[in-house]
Scaffold this active site. Structure first.
Site, PDB file in Angstrom:
ATOM      1  N   TYR A 143       0.696  -1.067   0.162  1.00  0.00           N
ATOM      2  CA  TYR A 143      -0.548   0.089  -0.022  1.00  0.00           C
ATOM      3  C   TYR A 143       0.608   1.317  -0.057  1.00  0.00           C
ATOM      4  O   TYR A 143       0.652   2.145  -0.513  1.00  0.00           O
ATOM      5  CB  TYR A 143      -0.879   0.156   1.073  1.00  0.00           C
ATOM      6  N   LYS A 200       3.474 -15.549   2.980  1.00  0.00           N
ATOM      7  CA  LYS A 200       3.863 -16.572   1.810  1.00  0.00           C
ATOM      8  C   LYS A 200       5.406 -16.312   2.042  1.00  0.00           C
ATOM      9  O   LYS A 200       5.983 -16.396   0.642  1.00  0.00           O
ATOM     10  CB  LYS A 200       3.110 -15.222   0.707  1.00  0.00           C
ATOM     11  N   ASP A 233      -2.923 -18.910   0.934  1.00  0.00           N
ATOM     12  CA  ASP A 233      -3.478 -19.265   0.219  1.00  0.00           C
ATOM     13  C   ASP A 233      -4.513 -20.320   1.132  1.00  0.00           C
ATOM     14  O   ASP A 233      -5.154 -20.671   1.633  1.00  0.00           O
ATOM     15  CB  ASP A 233      -2.928 -19.592  -0.959  1.00  0.00           C
ATOM     16  N   ASP A 257      -5.880  -7.129   4.349  1.00  0.00           N
ATOM     17  CA  ASP A 257      -7.661  -6.630   3.569  1.00  0.00           C
ATOM     18  C   ASP A 257      -8.195  -7.438   2.753  1.00  0.00           C
ATOM     19  O   ASP A 257      -9.307  -7.105   3.295  1.00  0.00           O
ATOM     20  CB  ASP A 257      -6.230  -5.727   2.495  1.00  0.00           C
ATOM     21  N   ASP A 261     -12.174  -9.075   4.197  1.00  0.00           N
ATOM     22  CA  ASP A 261     -13.480  -9.272   4.031  1.00  0.00           C
ATOM     23  C   ASP A 261     -14.025 -11.066   3.992  1.00  0.00           C
ATOM     24  O   ASP A 261     -15.274 -11.061   4.487  1.00  0.00           O
ATOM     25  CB  ASP A 261     -13.407  -8.713   2.254  1.00  0.00           C
TER      26      ASP A 261
HETATM   27  C1  IPM Z   1     -10.805  -1.495   4.234  1.00  0.00           C
HETATM   28  C2  IPM Z   1     -10.404  -0.822   2.573  1.00  0.00           C
HETATM   29  C3  IPM Z   1      -9.520  -0.135   1.782  1.00  0.00           C
HETATM   30  C4  IPM Z   1      -7.874  -0.547   2.031  1.00  0.00           C
HETATM   31  C5  IPM Z   1      -9.992   0.410   0.240  1.00  0.00           C
HETATM   32  C6  IPM Z   1     -11.322   1.618   0.759  1.00  0.00           C
HETATM   33  C7  IPM Z   1      -8.772   1.906   0.515  1.00  0.00           C
HETATM   34  O1  IPM Z   1     -10.731  -1.715   1.491  1.00  0.00           O
HETATM   35  O2  IPM Z   1     -10.507  -0.413   4.816  1.00  0.00           O
HETATM   36  O3  IPM Z   1     -10.109  -2.421   4.356  1.00  0.00           O
HETATM   37  O4  IPM Z   1      -7.741  -1.077   1.012  1.00  0.00           O
HETATM   38  O5  IPM Z   1      -7.516  -0.994   2.837  1.00  0.00           O
HETATM   39 MG    MG Z   2     -10.756  -3.780   2.626  1.00  0.00          MG
END
Ligand code: IPM
Ligand code: MG
Length: 368
Positions: A143, A200, A233, A257, A261
């Protein structure tokens, strides 16, 4: 009476609607626990680009630094989407404030509210007992590494395209790994005493350094914690096949990240997940979900992830455990009573139990 300054960053999309409910709940719980809150509002993301030409104006950063805590809602929307490296993007606001405030620890708890257990796409026996905490490194790695887009012959290749190339750089310094590892072990020592460190290391040099440093911190200061190394993975697979086995999961920025999710989906309701971003100064709290531009302004958004980020603020910035517990209890009660926003209702939810954003905030505030 303690008074705290909270910097509000509503951002874009449903942001303004949900942050209003966060404040409503904060005021209600504050009244009960002898705390008052002064709010300063500032621009971030797309709305800041429209007003000032940049996603993180200096005034916003100043307001955030001066506050006792920052409450952020969400940034982004289709009108600001671009792949042009020279145009501002709303996400730069988020990344910029994380870096400028030094928020290297991102905590993303994943817990199941029993009233919502049916919302998961996983079998009930798989999600039974899920209670995990993702500790994501937030200010390093891909990032924030060097990146570039340029033209040259190699980019053109045999096909003779216009010859663009691009790269991003994944770099970690030892101290960055050490401090996030420490946070993960500290979290685990107050929980079930297990850390999965995700990397990894079979491919990446940064991951091999990551593994060495995590083990060094463990062996020196946290030998009583169970430490398990897992390749990313494999972790992606294990997280949905046996999620209840995880307690604390520590990982670098990009893996965190993606895995967060995935972990959110274990609960089936991304609208319920909060996060805390902590450094050595002012901390920031935000929902794990995005700005949902498709339902912005309709008053139907689920404010509960924002409300639960207020819970985390009370816990981590204001040391107000009892108030934080109250917020969680109020949310649990409202859900147990059957109240739902559109995103978490199911086929059996009676129409008169489906409420909008403000009504959901009212319900939580009333239960407090
Ligand atoms: C998160 C989001 C952010 C990230 C984006 C919006 C830049 O996906 O907070 O997980 O990737 O960190
Ligand atoms: Mg995210």
């Amino acid at each position: 009476m303690n008074t705290y300054n909270v910097c509000l960053l509503p951002g874009d999309g449903i942001g303004p609607e949900i942050i209003a409910e966060g404040c409503k709940v904060l005021d209600a719980v504050g009244a009960k626990h002898g705390m008052a809150f002064d709010y300063t509002e500032a621009l971030i993301g797309g709305c800041a680009i429209d007003a000032c030409g940049e996603a993180l104006p200096a005034a916003t950063l100043d307001a955030a630094k001066a506050a006792d805590a920052v409450l952020l809602a969400a940034v982004g929307g289709p009108q600001w989407d671009t792949t042009d490296p020279n145009r501002p993007r709303p996400e730069q606001g988020l990344l910029g404030i994380r870096k400028e405030l030094g928020l290297y620890t991102n905590l993303r708890p994943v817990q199941i509210f029993s009233a919502l257990a049916d919302a998961s796409t996983l079998k009930p026996q798989v999600i039974d007992g899920v209670d995990l905490m993702i500790v994501r490194e937030l200010t390093g790695g891909l990032y924030f590494g060097e990146r570039m887009r340029f033209y040259d012959e190699e980019g053109a290749g045999p096909g003779g395209s216009n010859g663009q190339r691009a790269f991003d750089t994944l770099e970690y310094r030892e101290y960055e790994i050490e401090r996030i590892a420490r946070k993960a072990f500290e979290a685990a020592s107050k929980r079930r005493g297990r850390v999965h460190s995700i990397d990894k290391a079979n491919v990446l040099e940064t991951s091999r350094l990551w593994r060495e440093v995590v083990h060094a911190v463990h062996d020196a200061d946290f030998p009583e914690i169970e430490l398990v190394d897992m390749l990313v993975d494999n972790a992606a697979m294990q997280l949905i096949s046996r999620p209840a086995d995880f307690d604390v999961v520590v990982t670098e920025n990009m893996f965190g990240d993606i895995l967060s999710d995935e972990a959110a989906q274990i609960t089936g309701s991304l609208g319920m997940l909060a996060s805390a971003s902590l450094g050595d100064g002012t901390a920031l709290y935000e929902p794990s979900h995005g700005s949902a531009p498709d339902i912005a302004g309709l008053g139907v958004a689920n404010p509960l992830a924002q409300v639960l980020s207020v819970e985390m603020m009370l816990r981590y910035s204001f040391d107000a455990e009892a108030a934080a517990d109250d917020v969680r209890r109020a949310v649990t009660t409202v859900l147990d009573e059957g109240w739902r926003t559109g995103d978490i209702k199911d086929v059996g939810t009676p129409a008169d139990k489906v409420v909008g954003c403000a009504a959901m905030g009212d319900l939580v505030a009333e239960r407090l």
